[in-house]
Design a protein around this motif. Structure first.
Motif, PDB file in Angstrom:
ATOM      1  N   LEU A   6       1.306  -1.131   0.055  1.00  0.00           N
ATOM      2  CA  LEU A   6      -0.232   0.281  -0.143  1.00  0.00           C
ATOM      3  C   LEU A   6       0.451   0.979  -0.311  1.00  0.00           C
ATOM      4  N   PRO A   7       0.812   2.293  -0.316  1.00  0.00           N
ATOM      5  CA  PRO A   7       0.442   3.540  -0.399  1.00  0.00           C
ATOM      6  C   PRO A   7       0.799   4.177   1.321  1.00  0.00           C
ATOM      7  N   ILE A  45       0.551   6.665   2.753  1.00  0.00           N
ATOM      8  CA  ILE A  45      -1.001   7.559   3.038  1.00  0.00           C
ATOM      9  C   ILE A  45      -1.947   6.365   3.326  1.00  0.00           C
ATOM     10  N   ASP A  46      -2.723   5.077   2.625  1.00  0.00           N
ATOM     11  CA  ASP A  46      -2.877   4.766   2.755  1.00  0.00           C
ATOM     12  C   ASP A  46      -3.448   3.940   3.990  1.00  0.00           C
ATOM     13  N   GLY A  47      -1.905   3.177   3.800  1.00  0.00           N
ATOM     14  CA  GLY A  47      -1.566   2.363   5.587  1.00  0.00           C
ATOM     15  C   GLY A  47      -1.502   3.389   6.897  1.00  0.00           C
ATOM     16  N   PHE A  48      -2.091   5.013   6.633  1.00  0.00           N
ATOM     17  CA  PHE A  48      -1.988   5.683   7.346  1.00  0.00           C
ATOM     18  C   PHE A  48      -3.739   6.271   7.770  1.00  0.00           C
ATOM     19  N   ASP A  49      -3.915   6.005   6.408  1.00  0.00           N
ATOM     20  CA  ASP A  49      -5.603   6.476   6.758  1.00  0.00           C
ATOM     21  C   ASP A  49      -6.114   4.841   7.374  1.00  0.00           C
ATOM     22  N   LEU A  50      -5.261   4.181   6.978  1.00  0.00           N
ATOM     23  CA  LEU A  50      -6.323   2.677   7.874  1.00  0.00           C
ATOM     24  C   LEU A  50      -5.719   1.956   9.135  1.00  0.00           C
ATOM     25  N   LEU A  51      -5.081   3.118   9.507  1.00  0.00           N
ATOM     26  CA  LEU A  51      -3.971   2.480  11.230  1.00  0.00           C
ATOM     27  C   LEU A  51      -5.202   4.491  12.255  1.00  0.00           C
ATOM     28  N   LEU A  74       6.925  11.316  -0.239  1.00  0.00           N
ATOM     29  CA  LEU A  74       6.343   9.620   0.151  1.00  0.00           C
ATOM     30  C   LEU A  74       5.108   8.781   0.346  1.00  0.00           C
ATOM     31  N   LEU A  75       4.484   9.724  -0.111  1.00  0.00           N
ATOM     32  CA  LEU A  75       3.210   9.370   0.565  1.00  0.00           C
ATOM     33  C   LEU A  75       2.278   9.100   0.123  1.00  0.00           C
ATOM     34  N   ASP A  76       2.707   8.872  -1.736  1.00  0.00           N
ATOM     35  CA  ASP A  76       2.207   8.066  -2.382  1.00  0.00           C
ATOM     36  C   ASP A  76       2.807   6.774  -3.150  1.00  0.00           C
ATOM     37  N   GLN A  77       4.179   6.793  -2.161  1.00  0.00           N
ATOM     38  CA  GLN A  77       4.826   5.114  -2.556  1.00  0.00           C
ATOM     39  C   GLN A  77       4.723   4.279  -1.663  1.00  0.00           C
ATOM     40  N   PRO A  78       4.416   3.269  -2.816  1.00  0.00           N
ATOM     41  CA  PRO A  78       4.166   1.523  -1.982  1.00  0.00           C
ATOM     42  C   PRO A  78       5.676   1.828  -0.980  1.00  0.00           C
ATOM     43  N   VAL A  79       5.001   1.217  -0.047  1.00  0.00           N
ATOM     44  CA  VAL A  79       5.739   0.414   0.975  1.00  0.00           C
ATOM     45  C   VAL A  79       7.285   0.073   0.554  1.00  0.00           C
ATOM     46  N   ARG A  80       7.383  -0.808  -0.007  1.00  0.00           N
ATOM     47  CA  ARG A  80       8.164  -1.812  -0.258  1.00  0.00           C
ATOM     48  C   ARG A  80       9.415  -0.806  -1.308  1.00  0.00           C
ATOM     49  N   GLN A  81       8.911   0.549  -2.327  1.00  0.00           N
ATOM     50  CA  GLN A  81       9.428   1.635  -2.876  1.00  0.00           C
ATOM     51  C   GLN A  81      10.624   1.966  -1.899  1.00  0.00           C
ATOM     52  N   LEU A  82      10.434   2.153  -0.227  1.00  0.00           N
ATOM     53  CA  LEU A  82      10.935   2.847   0.915  1.00  0.00           C
ATOM     54  C   LEU A  82      12.259   3.167   0.283  1.00  0.00           C
TER      55      LEU A  82
END
Lengths: 277, 330
Positions: free
Chosen positions: B113-114, B116-122, B149-157
């Motif tokens: 998930l990007p 920001i989506d992870g943040f929204d889920l939390l 970084l917000l729009d990037q999927p976590v795996r790309q960080l």
């Protein structure tokens, strides 16, 4: 409303994430077409090869064919492996983060399993209806097609029973998840579950076609509620009062397995150990 | 009443053991042998609101186990923990809503998930009020420089980017206590600095209590007012870092470059550690000879080109401390 927010969010995020895997859905669909066709041909050989036995059978050939397509279209409901996300979390230790969320742990994993399952179910069932329900009759193979439900009331009861089948399958997946957490390994329990599920759900052979003296047992055991009961309601083999008995059995098993799962998860979590660092 | 109270904490694990090789594997199938590992023997400390505590110790000393008990993941065998009046493992759901936790070696964000989506889920999982969430999130994004970084999927960080996102994720519900378990592990120097700077600011400006474990002594030097050294499941020291340094390795070093070849020196309490042409490295105890007195004594008798005093590296202090207490991992 606010109380349910975490669970709704966990369900929908998992559902939307799984919906991204279109290639997997397509590959699964082709496999299921193949298996469906093989099953149909085997059933046809049995029914057409022994007309007297076929006449005495509790379900007709066309019902058995519809059963097969339902079983293939609804394959994602089969609870034969634990949630891979939980297995992964056990391996990487990410499940410790689940312990840090202010939510009911059983409910959180349950809705995640439901999201995972329904997201795989939706595209596959749509494609299967298209192929076996619409394309087959159009190309003149109507006798091998997925037929519509027996009646409107059968359709409505089926919708209810299928929803319960999903709820029951998630309760079974939760038990598998708990074994995975307790044993720290997903392979063992997944391998054990597969033959059980293939036989006892009716996926291999409709449960009504087993010998008479096994039928009561097969009807009341929990796996029947994940496939066989809704299927029989669909084509009217379980109708009226018997349909409600089937639905009652599903409700009974959901209650029992959820209660068992909640108790067991509590015990496993109380003696959870997080290894290394 | 302290915010965090820990008394006589003990925890043992049972570990399955098997003899090596094929035979051992087969024997293990029949009869399994268990070994008991005492992760914590007796740990007690307390922490006031707004403190920033560094938790150090060799690998396997019990730091992470302590954090996991304090955060409600594990249940101790005996002892008492009370955090803001709650027992973490007994009142888990209430407790975890008030704390934030980052494990440097694991991820709590969703890999595919990007951010920001992870943040929204939390936000939904912690039932944070949407207005309040927006304000907190924007502030964290600015402080941790997460905008891009917000729009990037976590795996790309990268690891450093991910750690900043992880820390942000742990704070969206505005916890009053933050547990950081090796937050700088594997990070490059700028990322480490960014994490330290943020943690310091969070502690000083927002009054968040921070408990951090690390193997990077610069984290401790930069952040912690107070240090607990843990080894073999016990608290070996609990003091400000400077006090620890003074106790363990009071020694200072004096580096002198002479105008000619380095002379032979005979001063009380001073030891020659290294001699190289015109240079000398001297070790002295500041409690016996003060640095100005020593420098005066040398410059009075010899022509000196350069001179400077150093403290032993913090790693050296800690290594010496572990040695003194036999705390190193077996």
């Amino acid at each position: 409303m606010d109380a349910l927010r975490p669970y709704a969010a966990a369900f929908s995020s998992r559902f939307l994430l799984m919906m991204q895997y279109r290639a997997a859905a397509l590959a699964g669909f082709f496999t299921q077409c193949w298996f469906g066709a093989v099953h149909v041909m085997v059933l046809a050989a049995f029914y057409l090869g022994a007309p007297e036995a076929a006449a005495a059978s509790p379900i007709s050939l066309s019902q058995a064919v519809t059963y097969t397509w339902l079983a293939q279209g609804l394959l994602a409901v089969m609870p034969w492996v634990g949630d891979p996300e939980i297995a992964d979390g056990v391996r990487t230790g990410a499940i410790s983060y689940d312990r840090l969320r202010p939510v009911d742990p059983y409910a959180l994993w349950y809705v995640r399993a439901a999201g995972w399952m329904t997201a795989r179910l939706a595209p596959r069932v749509a494609l299967m209806i298209l192929a076996a329900g619409i394309v087959l009759p159009l190309i003149g193979q109507g006798q091998w097609a997925w037929r519509p439900p027996a009646s409107l009331s059968a359709a409505l009861l089926f919708a209810l029973s299928e929803a319960l089948a999903i709820a029951l399958a998630c309760a079974i997946i939760m038990l598998i998840n708990i074994v995975v957490v307790a044993t720290l390994n997903a392979r063992g329990v997944n391998i054990l579950m597969q033959p059980l599920v293939i036989v006892f759900t009716g996926n291999l052979l409709p449960l009504a076609l087993y010998p008479d003296n096994l039928r009561t047992f097969l009807f009341v055991q929990p796996f029947a509620g994940t496939l066989d009961i809704p299927n029989r309601i669909y084509f009217g083999a379980l109708a009226g009062q018997m349909a409600w008995v089937g639905i009652g059995l599903q409700l009974f098993w959901i209650t029992t397995l959820v209660t068992l799962g909640r108790w067991w998860l509590g015990r496993v979590m109380a003696r959870l150990e997080v290894q290394g660092g | 009443m302290p915010q965090i109270l820990v008394q006589d904490l003990a925890k043992t694990y049972r570990v399955a053991e098997r003899a090596p090789g094929m035979l051992g594997a087969v024997r293990g199938l029949v009869r399994r042998r268990w070994r008991t590992v005492e992760a914590l023997k007796n740990v007690s400390f307390s922490l006031e609101r707004g403190e920033l505590l560094g938790f150090i110790g060799p690998n396997g000393a019990g730091k992470s186990t302590t954090i996991k008990i304090l955060s409600g993941i594990l249940r101790p065998d005996s002892g008492r923990v009370e955090i803001e009046g709650l027992v973490p493992y007994a009142d888990r759901i209430k407790h975890v809503a008030r704390i934030g936790v980052v494990f440097g070696q694991r991820t709590q964000l969703w890999w595919d998930l990007p951010v920001i989506d992870g943040f929204d889920l939390l936000r939904d999982i912690y039932r944070v009020d949407p207005q309040r969430y927006k304000a907190t999130r924007d502030e964290l994004v600015a402080m941790l420089r997460l905008e891009k970084l917000l729009d990037q999927p976590v795996r790309q960080l990268s690891l450093g980017q991910r750690m900043r996102a992880e820390i942000g994720a742990a704070l969206l519900h505005e916890p009053s206590i933050l547990f950081l378990d090796e937050p700088t592990i594997g990070l490059d120097a700028p990322s480490k600095l960014a994490v330290r700077e943020f943690v310091k600011k969070l502690n000083q400006e927002h009054g968040v209590t921070v408990l951090l474990t690390t193997h990077d002594m610069h984290d401790i030097e930069a952040l912690a007012q107070r240090v607990i050294v843990i080894g073999h499941g016990r608290v070996l020291a609990d003091s400000p870092f400077e006090a620890l340094r003074a106790d363990v390795l009071a020694e200072r070093r004096l580096f002198v470059d002479f105008a000619q070849d380095a002379p032979a020196l005979d001063l009380p309490g001073v030891e020659v550690r290294n001699r190289d042409g015109r240079s000398l490295e001297l070790a002295f105890d500041p409690r016996i000879t003060s640095a100005p007195a020593l420098i005066a004594a040398i410059t009075a008798r010899h022509a000196v080109e350069d001179i400077h005093v150093e403290q032993p590296a913090i790693e050296e202090v800690i290594a010496r401390f572990y040695d003194l207490h036999g705390a190193n991992e077996a």
